[in-house]
Design an enzyme around this catalytic site. Structure first.
Site, PDB file in Angstrom:
ATOM      1  CB  CYS A 181      -2.107   1.864   6.142  1.00 48.96           C
ATOM      2  SG  CYS A 181      -1.597   0.939   4.677  1.00 48.96           S
ATOM      3  CB  CYS A 215      -6.638  -0.517   5.264  1.00 46.97           C
ATOM      4  SG  CYS A 215      -4.897  -1.015   5.265  1.00 46.97           S
ATOM      5  CG  HIS A 254      -2.004  -0.984   1.218  1.00 47.42           C
ATOM      6  ND1 HIS A 254      -3.071  -0.931   2.093  1.00 47.42           N
ATOM      7  CD2 HIS A 254      -2.233  -2.043   0.394  1.00 47.42           C
ATOM      8  CE1 HIS A 254      -3.901  -1.933   1.828  1.00 47.42           C
ATOM      9  NE2 HIS A 254      -3.416  -2.618   0.810  1.00 47.42           N
ATOM     10  CD  GLU A 311      -2.012   4.260   3.204  1.00 46.35           C
ATOM     11  OE1 GLU A 311      -1.699   3.558   2.214  1.00 46.35           O
ATOM     12  OE2 GLU A 311      -3.166   4.328   3.642  1.00 46.35           O
TER      13      GLU A 311
END
Lengths: 161, 161
Positions: free
Chosen positions: B90, B87, B57, B59
């Protein structure tokens, strides 16, 4: 009779061996293995200090290796064994990677996100993949190693003081 | 008057540029930048499909780069700008790395862990680092890009059917 080699205890013992490797590096002793079809497909231990990176928890490193090994972001039909109850980040990573079941040894009253301080795997939090879990498997062995580690840290601090 | 160049909007525009890069790779368009002392110290975009890894992801990739850049697992005094509400994984990584404040653009009703489906940053979950957050910054720009992306996916599926 169940084959002795494929019991959950056997895989947790392998996770404990990984935790021991972290201990020897003066890292907080946490180890993890990921199992598919009764075979270990990846293993890792906490390397946060060594990597100087907040993301280098045992579970994250093991998931990364498993994705690489299976050449897939989906770790369906994989079980994860870890010696300490996962934190929020790792619990989230377990959901993201569609792990089937998590076995952990020691409970983590300070931030364990599976059942101690949160219930991240509960599907009411908006994800549609349900992760099964079982805590307390070889809890004593893991707790003993963690306590020993923290006692050594305290003792070494006393010497320096 | 506040310097136009160091407003939160300026940094979110940079995160949106990262999201556009993901879009062009046919990845879900999510971008992230990390800022310290009003300077961008790392930037990344979602690469889950490209890396074939559930951890890639925006992040996570941005935090990893920032740790490397600062040679520290602690990203104290750093703010993170991301184009979609983080999410669980993260959000947990943000806590682990001691980010000061998170700005996000679009809310994520399906699994957003900051305020939509959970409140991960709330210290009652057992961590002792409090992360500040602000949602909805340039929300429209981000939502528009995400909707466009999902419409294209639907249309391409229709063509194949």
């Amino acid at each position: 009779m169940m084959n002795k080699d494929i019991t959950p205890e056997r895989f947790m013992r392998e996770a404990l061996k990984e935790a021991r490797k972290a201990y020897e590096l003066e890292e907080c002793p946490i180890g993890c293995v990921i199992v598919k079809d009764n075979k270990i497909i990846s293993r890792a231990h906490n390397l946060r200090i060594t990597h100087n990176c907040s993301l280098s928890h045992a579970e994250i490193l093991a998931i990364k290796k498993a994705c690489k090994k299976l050449d897939s972001w989906r770790l369906s039909d994989c079980d994860l064994y870890v010696t300490l109850e996962p934190c929020t980040m790792c619990s989230g990573a377990i959901i993201q990677s569609r792990i089937r079941k998590v076995y952990f040894a020691a409970y983590e009253p300070k931030g364990g996100a599976v059942c101690s301080c949160n219930d991240i795997f509960d599907i009411r939090h908006g994800h549609n993949h349900e992760v099964l879990f079982e805590g307390g498997l070889l809890e004593e062995e893991s707790s003993k190693m963690l306590k020993e580690f923290f006692r050594e840290i305290r003792d070494s601090k006393k010497i320096r003081e």
